[in-house]
Design a protein around this motif. Structure first.
Motif, PDB file in Angstrom:
ATOM      1  N   GLY A 169      -6.529 -45.341  10.532  1.00 36.08           N
ATOM      2  CA  GLY A 169      -7.016 -44.065  10.000  1.00 36.08           C
ATOM      3  C   GLY A 169      -8.045 -43.430  10.897  1.00 36.08           C
ATOM      4  O   GLY A 169      -9.143 -43.094  10.491  1.00 36.08           O
ATOM      5  N   GLN A 178       5.396 -35.271  13.248  1.00 37.39           N
ATOM      6  CA  GLN A 178       5.329 -36.732  13.335  1.00 37.39           C
ATOM      7  C   GLN A 178       6.497 -37.410  12.629  1.00 37.39           C
ATOM      8  O   GLN A 178       6.846 -37.048  11.502  1.00 37.39           O
ATOM      9  CB  GLN A 178       4.048 -37.231  12.669  1.00 37.39           C
ATOM     10  N   LEU A 225       3.105 -40.377   5.568  1.00 34.59           N
ATOM     11  CA  LEU A 225       1.670 -40.077   5.598  1.00 34.59           C
ATOM     12  C   LEU A 225       1.286 -39.077   4.505  1.00 34.59           C
ATOM     13  O   LEU A 225       0.261 -39.234   3.841  1.00 34.59           O
ATOM     14  CB  LEU A 225       1.277 -39.531   6.974  1.00 34.59           C
ATOM     15  N   VAL A 226       2.092 -38.037   4.312  1.00 35.29           N
ATOM     16  CA  VAL A 226       1.705 -37.015   3.322  1.00 35.29           C
ATOM     17  C   VAL A 226       1.892 -37.504   1.891  1.00 35.29           C
ATOM     18  O   VAL A 226       1.366 -36.910   0.954  1.00 35.29           O
ATOM     19  CB  VAL A 226       2.466 -35.682   3.515  1.00 35.29           C
ATOM     20  N   GLN A 227       2.636 -38.609   1.736  1.00 36.64           N
ATOM     21  CA  GLN A 227       2.803 -39.163   0.388  1.00 36.64           C
ATOM     22  C   GLN A 227       1.884 -40.359   0.119  1.00 36.64           C
ATOM     23  O   GLN A 227       2.005 -41.019  -0.900  1.00 36.64           O
ATOM     24  CB  GLN A 227       4.260 -39.591   0.178  1.00 36.64           C
ATOM     25  N   GLY A 228       0.994 -40.627   1.062  1.00 37.70           N
ATOM     26  CA  GLY A 228       0.088 -41.753   0.853  1.00 37.70           C
ATOM     27  C   GLY A 228       0.782 -43.094   0.936  1.00 37.70           C
ATOM     28  O   GLY A 228       0.317 -44.080   0.375  1.00 37.70           O
ATOM     29  N   ALA A 232       6.416 -37.970   6.691  1.00 35.57           N
ATOM     30  CA  ALA A 232       6.730 -38.004   5.256  1.00 35.57           C
ATOM     31  C   ALA A 232       5.970 -39.124   4.551  1.00 35.57           C
ATOM     32  O   ALA A 232       5.489 -38.965   3.433  1.00 35.57           O
ATOM     33  CB  ALA A 232       8.234 -38.152   5.056  1.00 35.57           C
ATOM     34  N   ALA A 289       1.573 -44.715   3.845  1.00 35.23           N
ATOM     35  CA  ALA A 289       1.183 -45.517   5.010  1.00 35.23           C
ATOM     36  C   ALA A 289       0.290 -46.662   4.535  1.00 35.23           C
ATOM     37  O   ALA A 289      -0.513 -46.490   3.625  1.00 35.23           O
ATOM     38  CB  ALA A 289       0.441 -44.654   6.016  1.00 35.23           C
ATOM     39  N   GLY A 320      -3.733 -42.765  15.234  1.00 31.70           N
ATOM     40  CA  GLY A 320      -3.485 -41.714  14.248  1.00 31.70           C
ATOM     41  C   GLY A 320      -3.096 -40.389  14.862  1.00 31.70           C
ATOM     42  O   GLY A 320      -2.842 -39.425  14.159  1.00 31.70           O
TER      43      GLY A 320
END
Lengths: 155, 799
Positions: free
Chosen positions: B259, B24, B30-33, B28, B35, B504
């Motif tokens: 989400g 995606q 999304l995985v770091q919170g 980057a 968004a 999502g």
């Protein structure tokens, strides 16, 4: 009537002192007072794990902890995991393996998986699945999350 | 050199990203919170809302005393139904049953004089904090004068059943029957007539992100901005303009990251009108975040199918009768109720049965309303067809996979018009089934199953075929097309503005891949902007697996237009012929002399700075806008009144292995294998992700998930402790393979894949459980298959 309490805690290495309603949950303090919105609220009953943080070295569901009970605590949220812009191996693997779709459960998943790998460098799939059993995901079916954690463990 | 081969047109692009396993583009963040979800939106002076909901399923509302709430700490405004009804209009229906022969009921943001389900909004408080708002809401006293309630659809159909709505002569929302072929003759001549039923429970889509809305009014302009966890911002904009009595141009909907949705965030929920109204009255922005109890109110799927099938001795199904009754809860402005209708229309799925009589009845009951859920009733059609195939196999003592093979639409029959008028576009169903069985190891597993039975272990194998109509275009509602604008700036960055939104699943990445390919741009230079009605072109958001088929194609066309323009300018800059140029890797290149190249950004800069020199042959514009209307949709009824509302029909075959503990009734899923055909795959990583998620949701609705109600009409399931969605350790091995039969109709050959997985997995798991308990005479008729239901099913001897 609401009662105000003073709460001191360290979050991602930074010291904070916050005056908050005594009813405030740790997750709400993190999100609303500190503005760290990577910690999510999915259920407020401790079942979904979207609010997972590291509290004094252990992954904890921050919707089940009163903020006042975290006075003096050391907290790591998802925002505190990547060091100097370099993603944690679990974050990198979740991205590459498409273990993240909407990203709502992801912060909790990342922290749960990072704790597993800190304690067990080469978990088998059953151990991975058990380690994230407290974290619900509705998008991925978990397959790619498990693949990602396995990949991160090998890196 | 592959580029040369492709440079047949005017500066074609390289095409390297189609089919790539591209993670995606938002990964980057999304995985770091990082968004931003709707509940993360925080505005200056923002208040927080808490909604008081009816504790009873049916009552007249007497006096409401909100004085104590109004005096409570932090409270800025308390709104009740009477005031809301003066200041707002009923919420328009997404799909009103009345014009198609059903009944209408007004739906308002707050109940006025009657509540028809437990959980219906009755009053709302705006206060300085969520805790204060909630505490104040609990101080509101409402005098409920109870009325009799009805929860079960069959009971609601009784002549003396309590009525939900004044002026309705029964509780039927919509009832309809469809008949094709000569059903009576087929049944009269049939060698075998088999009947059965399947009952599906009420479930909840239950995305991890609850709904959230933040409403803000601009005092100067009078415009409303609503940050909304919605799948369909443009649709919502029009609905809110009507319910809030605004000019539509004064409403801006912004959908931040979503989400998950799975249908549940389609418009319009009462809170989408309520929160803006409250913000206007309170004179400050207001945020409302749904809690899980509220999220689990949004229901769907609850229906009973009674079927009868006429079959030949060789297992060929000649005719089907099916009667569907759905308990659709109270009337809402949401599309959910129409899942009953679609369950009927989607039959007989991928099977070649032309003699069909299908009736359906959507029944209002005193439960919370339905909204869309992944599958949108099509999963129920697939489920009942697979129950039928199993019933035929059992009766005739044939292999269940073979019965399916004998009845599937043949590869040479496309385009194939079903008994209900759907026109299946393309595919090779038989090959898809074969591939799935091979991947699963069907013959080996049958041998292992026999061996296990000798040891007293009860393995079950289930087979299911899934046809998933996608990209729907519903007359009077819309869909079937979408819009895109592709822009480049003089620095070479590309912005894609699209009418589709992502719940999502990552369709922004697919759109970026498509545009990168068409424009010859680097993926990293592409940004996709979704979900802002002030910024994005008109579109239908997400749902019905539509985003890549419609939005992706629109983006491809716009990118092609822009590329042609840029290439023609580059030809002037490079002093080359347009036909010798290709756009790739962020440059326009002379194909045979790659050192002669100019960056796309430099071309863009030339367009705007040297418009009277290099760009004389084109409009000096850095953007192109296109709409893609999917072909293969027919809204002109044929002589039998049938239409084809879907441009694509993704299909798949599933095989599932479960083990049943016959002492406890516990089902352990072991493996699910699928062969899927959604035509051209833009990104297999994303498609497989959809399928995996869909399979696990199908597992959940087959085995565990249920929103049960008590006899008192109040939901007994309010948390994830009772609503049992699969967890990581509950999930079996999942094997996926693909067949790509490109759609002969769509621009890129794509077919929708957004709802893949659920229908086939649900049906295959159910089939596998029945297969495991069949030697004991077990017969599955009721979902979900929790242990007590499995034990019941074993007691239900075959007749």
């Amino acid at each position: 009537m609401s009662q105000q309490v003073q709460i001191r805690l360290r979050v991602n290495g930074d010291a904070h002192e916050v005056a908050a309603d005594a009813r405030t949950l740790l997750v709400d303090l993190i999100r609303d007072e500190l503005g760290l919105t990577g910690t999510h609220v999915g259920c407020r009953t401790g079942h979904c794990g979207a609010c997972t943080v590291v509290l004094d070295g252990r992954v904890s569901k921050s919707c089940t902890v009163l903020a006042a009970a975290a006075d003096g605590a050391e907290v790591t949220t998802i925002e505190g995991l990547a060091a100097d812009g370099v993603l944690h191996p679990v974050q990198e693997a979740l991205w590459q393996e498409h273990g993240v779709q909407c990203g709502f459960c992801t912060p909790g998943m990342v922290l749960a998986a990072a704790e597993l790998l800190a304690e067990n460098r080469s978990p088998v799939d059953d151990e991975i699945r058990r380690a994230i059993a407290g974290n619900l995901c509705r998008c991925t079916g978990y397959e790619n999350i498990v693949n990602a954690i396995r990949r991160a463990s090998a890196s | 050199m592959s580029d040369a081969a492709e440079s047949t047109g005017n500066g074609t692009a390289s095409g390297s990203l189609m089919g790539a396993r591209q993670p995606q583009i938002a990964g980057a963040r999304l995985v770091q919170g990082q968004a931003v979800f709707a509940a993360d939106v925080s505005l200056s002076g923002m208040l927080h809302a808490s909604i008081l909901r009816s504790p009873v399923p049916h009552a007249r509302i007497g006096r409401i005393d909100a004085d104590a709430a109004r005096r409570a700490p932090g409270v800025e405004y308390v709104l009740t139904g009477a005031e809301a009804a003066q200041l707002s209009d009923p919420i328009p229906h997404y799909l009103d049953p009345a014009p198609i022969g059903g009944k209408h009921a007004d739906v308002r943001c707050l109940a006025v004089d009657t509540v028809v389900y437990a959980g219906q909004p009755v009053a709302v408080v705006a206060a300085s904090s969520p805790n204060e708002a909630k505490a104040a809401a609990e101080l509101i006293e409402v005098d409920y004068q109870p009325l009799p309630h009805v929860l079960d659809a069959q009971a609601a159909l009784a002549p003396d059943a309590p009525r939900l709505y004044d002026g309705w002569d029964d509780n039927v929302v919509l009832s309809f029957g469809q008949k094709a072929g000569d059903v009576e003759a087929a049944f009269e001549q049939a060698e075998h007539v088999i009947s059965g039923s399947v009952s599906v429970q009420r479930s909840a889509a239950s995305p991890l992100e609850p709904r959230a809305y933040v409403a803000s009014w601009n005092a100067a302009s009078g415009r409303l901005t609503l940050y909304a966890a919605t799948q369909n911002p443009h649709t919502l904009r029009e609905m809110l303009a009507r319910s809030l009595r605004l000019r539509e141009s004064d409403v801006r909907i912004i959908t931040p990251s979503l989400g998950g949705a799975f249908g549940s965030k389609m418009p319009s929920h009462p809170e989408e009108t309520l929160i803006p109204l409250l913000a206007r009255l309170a004179g400050a922005p207001v945020r409302w975040v749904e809690d899980r109890r509220e999220s689990l109110l949004v229901g769907g799927r609850e229906q009973v199918h009674q079927f009868e099938v006429a079959a030949d001795g060789d297992g060929r199904v000649r005719a089907i009768r099916n009667d569907i009754v759905g308990s659709t809860g109270a009337v809402a402005s949401l599309p959910g109720w129409a899942m009953v209708l679609m369950a009927a229309l989607a039959m007989p799925c991928g099977y070649n049965v032309q003699d069909c009589e299908i009736t359906y009845t959507a029944v209002a009951t005193n439960k919370a309303p339905w909204n869309a859920q992944r599958g949108f009733g099509k999963e129920a059609a697939n489920l009942v067809m697979e129950r039928i195939m199993d019933a035929v196999a059992r009766q005739l003592e044939l292999d269940p996979a073979e019965v399916r093979r004998r009845n599937l639409v043949g590869a040479d029959a496309f385009p194939y018009t079903t008994a209900t008028g759907f026109v299946l576009d393309s595919g090779d169903y038989d090959a898809v089934l074969s591939d799935a069985l091979e991947l699963f190891g069907y013959e080996d597993e049958r041998r292992r199953q026999r061996a296990a039975r000798e040891q007293g272990r009860h393995l079950g194998i289930g087979v299911a075929f899934e046809v998933m109509p996608e990209g729907g275009a519903i007359p009077g509602v819309g869909g079937g097309f979408d819009s895109a604008t592709v822009r480049i700036n003089p620095s070479g960055q590309v912005t894609v503005l699209t009418g589709v939104t992502s719940p999502g699943g990552g369709n922004d990445t697919a759109l970026a891949q498509i545009v990168a390919d068409e424009l010859g741009a680097e993926l990293g230079e592409i940004e996709v902007v979704q979900g802002d009605t002030d910024v994005c072109p008109f579109g239908f958001g997400n749902g019905t697996g539509r985003s890549v088929v419609t939005g992706g194609s629109a983006a491809a066309l716009a990118a092609r237009d822009l590329r042609e323009r840029l290439v023609s300018v580059a030809a002037v800059m490079l002093e080359a012929d347009v036909g010798d140029l290709v756009a790739r890797g962020g440059k326009v290149v002379v194909a045979q002399e790659p050192e002669r190249a100019v960056a796309l950004g430099d071309v863009a800069r030339s367009v705007v700075t040297l418009s009277h020199l290099t760009a004389m042959g084109v409009e000096p514009s850095l953007e192109a806008s296109r709409v893609y209307r999917a072909p293969h949709v027919n809204h002109i009824p044929d002589e039998q009144g049938r239409m084809n509302p879907y441009p694509t029909y993704g299909n798949a075959a599933y095989a599932a292995l479960v083990e049943v503990d016959i002492e406890t009734g516990t089902v352990t899923p072991v493996r699910v294998a699928v062969c899927h055909d959604c035509g051209t795959v833009v990104n297999p990583l994303l498609v497989d992700g959809q399928i995996q998620g869909g399979i696990v949701m199908g597992l959940g609705v087959a085995l565990g998930e249920e929103v049960a109600y008590g006899a008192d009409g109040v939901p007994a399931v309010t948390t994830f402790a009772e609503y049992l969605m699969p967890r990581a350790a509950d999930v079996p091995e999942i094997l996926i393979t693909h067949r790509e039969t490109p759609s002969p109709y769509t621009l890129l050959g794509t077919k929708g894949a957004g709802e893949a997985g659920l229908a086939g997995a649900q049906a295959a798991i159910v089939s596998a459980v029945e297969d495991a308990i069949a030697p004991l005479g077990g017969r599955v008729t009721e979902l979900p298959l929790r242990p007590p239901a499995v034990l019941d099913a074993m007691d239900r001897r075959a007749t």
